[in-house]
Design a protein around this motif. Structure first.
Motif, PDB file in Angstrom:
ATOM      1  N   LEU A  54       0.819  -1.212   0.000  1.00 40.07           N
ATOM      2  CA  LEU A  54       0.000   0.000   0.000  1.00 40.07           C
ATOM      3  C   LEU A  54       0.855   1.266   0.000  1.00 40.07           C
ATOM      4  O   LEU A  54       0.399   2.316  -0.454  1.00 40.07           O
ATOM      5  CB  LEU A  54      -0.917   0.006   1.227  1.00 40.07           C
ATOM      6  CG  LEU A  54      -2.043  -1.043   1.227  1.00 40.07           C
ATOM      7  CD1 LEU A  54      -2.787  -1.006   2.560  1.00 40.07           C
ATOM      8  CD2 LEU A  54      -3.011  -0.789   0.083  1.00 40.07           C
ATOM      9  N   ASP A  55       2.076   1.172   0.523  1.00 36.58           N
ATOM     10  CA  ASP A  55       2.954   2.336   0.591  1.00 36.58           C
ATOM     11  C   ASP A  55       3.984   2.266  -0.530  1.00 36.58           C
ATOM     12  O   ASP A  55       4.913   1.454  -0.473  1.00 36.58           O
ATOM     13  CB  ASP A  55       3.655   2.394   1.946  1.00 36.58           C
ATOM     14  CG  ASP A  55       4.490   3.655   2.112  1.00 36.58           C
ATOM     15  OD1 ASP A  55       4.621   4.424   1.142  1.00 36.58           O
ATOM     16  OD2 ASP A  55       5.007   3.860   3.223  1.00 36.58           O
ATOM     17  N   PRO A 100       1.369   6.107  -8.997  1.00 29.98           N
ATOM     18  CA  PRO A 100       2.150   6.204  -7.761  1.00 29.98           C
ATOM     19  C   PRO A 100       1.984   7.548  -7.054  1.00 29.98           C
ATOM     20  O   PRO A 100       1.832   7.603  -5.830  1.00 29.98           O
ATOM     21  CB  PRO A 100       3.589   5.993  -8.234  1.00 29.98           C
ATOM     22  CG  PRO A 100       3.456   5.144  -9.461  1.00 29.98           C
ATOM     23  CD  PRO A 100       2.200   5.620 -10.130  1.00 29.98           C
ATOM     24  N   GLY A 101       1.997   8.636  -7.827  1.00 24.97           N
ATOM     25  CA  GLY A 101       1.830   9.955  -7.225  1.00 24.97           C
ATOM     26  C   GLY A 101       0.447  10.165  -6.655  1.00 24.97           C
ATOM     27  O   GLY A 101       0.277  10.844  -5.628  1.00 24.97           O
ATOM     28  N   ALA A 102      -0.552   9.591  -7.302  1.00 20.79           N
ATOM     29  CA  ALA A 102      -1.918   9.691  -6.794  1.00 20.79           C
ATOM     30  C   ALA A 102      -2.057   8.914  -5.496  1.00 20.79           C
ATOM     31  O   ALA A 102      -2.711   9.366  -4.544  1.00 20.79           O
ATOM     32  CB  ALA A 102      -2.905   9.170  -7.836  1.00 20.79           C
ATOM     33  N   ARG A 103      -1.447   7.745  -5.442  1.00 28.15           N
ATOM     34  CA  ARG A 103      -1.492   6.959  -4.200  1.00 28.15           C
ATOM     35  C   ARG A 103      -0.798   7.714  -3.068  1.00 28.15           C
ATOM     36  O   ARG A 103      -1.301   7.763  -1.943  1.00 28.15           O
ATOM     37  CB  ARG A 103      -0.836   5.585  -4.424  1.00 28.15           C
ATOM     38  CG  ARG A 103      -0.718   4.755  -3.146  1.00 28.15           C
ATOM     39  CD  ARG A 103      -0.374   3.307  -3.420  1.00 28.15           C
ATOM     40  NE  ARG A 103      -1.519   2.608  -4.003  1.00 28.15           N
ATOM     41  CZ  ARG A 103      -2.561   2.173  -3.314  1.00 28.15           C
ATOM     42  NH1 ARG A 103      -2.610   2.379  -1.999  1.00 28.15           N
ATOM     43  NH2 ARG A 103      -3.538   1.548  -3.905  1.00 28.15           N
ATOM     44  N   VAL A 141      -6.373   2.669   0.261  1.00 28.36           N
ATOM     45  CA  VAL A 141      -5.372   3.724   0.321  1.00 28.36           C
ATOM     46  C   VAL A 141      -4.406   3.439   1.462  1.00 28.36           C
ATOM     47  O   VAL A 141      -3.184   3.443   1.294  1.00 28.36           O
ATOM     48  CB  VAL A 141      -6.029   5.101   0.496  1.00 28.36           C
ATOM     49  CG1 VAL A 141      -4.971   6.190   0.659  1.00 28.36           C
ATOM     50  CG2 VAL A 141      -6.943   5.404  -0.701  1.00 28.36           C
ATOM     51  N   VAL A 142      -4.932   3.214   2.636  1.00 27.41           N
ATOM     52  CA  VAL A 142      -4.173   2.686   3.770  1.00 27.41           C
ATOM     53  C   VAL A 142      -4.938   1.467   4.266  1.00 27.41           C
ATOM     54  O   VAL A 142      -6.063   1.214   3.831  1.00 27.41           O
ATOM     55  CB  VAL A 142      -3.998   3.730   4.901  1.00 27.41           C
ATOM     56  CG1 VAL A 142      -3.149   4.897   4.431  1.00 27.41           C
ATOM     57  CG2 VAL A 142      -5.337   4.223   5.409  1.00 27.41           C
ATOM     58  N   MET A 147     -10.828   3.907  -1.110  1.00 25.07           N
ATOM     59  CA  MET A 147     -11.087   5.219  -1.694  1.00 25.07           C
ATOM     60  C   MET A 147     -12.493   5.685  -1.319  1.00 25.07           C
ATOM     61  O   MET A 147     -12.702   6.856  -1.016  1.00 25.07           O
ATOM     62  CB  MET A 147     -10.945   5.160  -3.216  1.00 25.07           C
ATOM     63  CG  MET A 147      -9.537   4.924  -3.712  1.00 25.07           C
ATOM     64  SD  MET A 147      -9.452   4.824  -5.528  1.00 25.07           S
ATOM     65  CE  MET A 147      -9.855   6.523  -5.984  1.00 25.07           C
ATOM     66  N   ARG A 148     -13.437   4.762  -1.344  1.00 28.67           N
ATOM     67  CA  ARG A 148     -14.820   5.127  -1.028  1.00 28.67           C
ATOM     68  C   ARG A 148     -14.937   5.682   0.390  1.00 28.67           C
ATOM     69  O   ARG A 148     -15.727   6.608   0.638  1.00 28.67           O
ATOM     70  CB  ARG A 148     -15.743   3.906  -1.175  1.00 28.67           C
ATOM     71  CG  ARG A 148     -17.214   4.228  -0.918  1.00 28.67           C
ATOM     72  CD  ARG A 148     -17.745   5.121  -2.016  1.00 28.67           C
ATOM     73  NE  ARG A 148     -19.058   5.661  -1.718  1.00 28.67           N
ATOM     74  CZ  ARG A 148     -19.292   6.800  -1.065  1.00 28.67           C
ATOM     75  NH1 ARG A 148     -18.264   7.517  -0.604  1.00 28.67           N
ATOM     76  NH2 ARG A 148     -20.502   7.222  -0.858  1.00 28.67           N
TER      77      ARG A 148
END
Length: 232
Positions: A54-55, A100-103, A141-142, A147-148
């Motif tokens: 995730l990271d 990657p940048g969005a994450r 995301v984490v 995302m929702r």
């Protein structure tokens, strides 16, 4: 702020986003801004979770979670290694993944307490809104936060009051948010086929940032600085 508490708005009793010169609402486009590929390029519903770190900045030590959503292989076109849209499909099949940048940007919003008052919205003219929603509901995301879970307002598609222009999307976000002023919003969009950023700014006064081929953390920080400068 715990990961399980991330997402929608925070209470008005704590310091407001205005105190930090932050937008009240940050609005993201989806296709070619937050993730790739675009929904209309897929041959079917992305319904299979794809696991991974995730990271993106600590792949070896990262928690494993759902980093993408895959189209079942039985629904791929299979024409010489291309999907039904004529796009190359590798051995993994068709997988929707965050840039990657969005994450990194979404993780910053999810974990940095200074953004706890900022609401997140999405505005997409997706031709396959059901596919978009499947990805939003599945991609983490984490750990334990999709995302929702982070999104307060979601306007996706081109039906009803929504068209290929995003003015309708923003008007609905404005209404659903209880009338948050347009100049309290910050918008990120790739603008690869239409100048949504310019259109929304001219029509409604929403500050936007063009992200080219995918949102980066630099785009995000530059957008925040432009927002602060405009508000001065």
């Amino acid at each position: 702020m715990g990961e399980g508490d991330i997402g929608t708005a925070a209470s008005s009793s704590s310091a407001s986003s205005c105190d930090l010169n932050l937008p009240t609402i940050i609005v993201f486009d989806l296709d070619d801004c937050l993730w790739t590929p675009e929904m209309h390029e897929l041959s079917g519903m992305p319904s299979i979770p794809v696991e991974g770190p995730l990271d993106p900045t600590d792949v070896e030590g990262s928690t494993i979670g759902t980093v993408g959503m895959k189209v079942p292989s039985s629904r791929r076109g299979g024409h010489r290694g291309f999907d039904w849209g004529g796009h190359a499909a590798d051995s993994r099949g068709e997988i929707v993944e965050l840039y990657p940048g969005a994450r990194r940007t979404l993780r910053e919003l999810a974990t940095n307490p200074k953004y706890q008052e900022v609401k997140i919205a999405v505005a997409s003219t997706s031709l396959e809104p059901a596919y978009s929603r499947a990805c939003i509901e599945g991609i983490e995301v984490v750990e334990g936060v999709t995302m929702r879970d982070m999104i307060s307002y979601s306007q996706i598609g081109r039906s009803g009051r929504l068209t290929s222009r995003k003015t309708g999307h923003f008007r609905l976000i404005h209404e659903e948010s209880g009338g948050v002023p347009y100049d309290e919003m910050l918008f990120f969009d790739d603008c690869n086929w239409a100048d949504h950023v310019g259109d929304i700014d001219r029509e409604l006064g929403v500050l936007g940032v063009r992200t080219g081929s995918g949102l980066t953390l630099e785009h995000f920080y530059n957008g925040l600085e432009k927002f602060r400068s405009r508000k001065r």
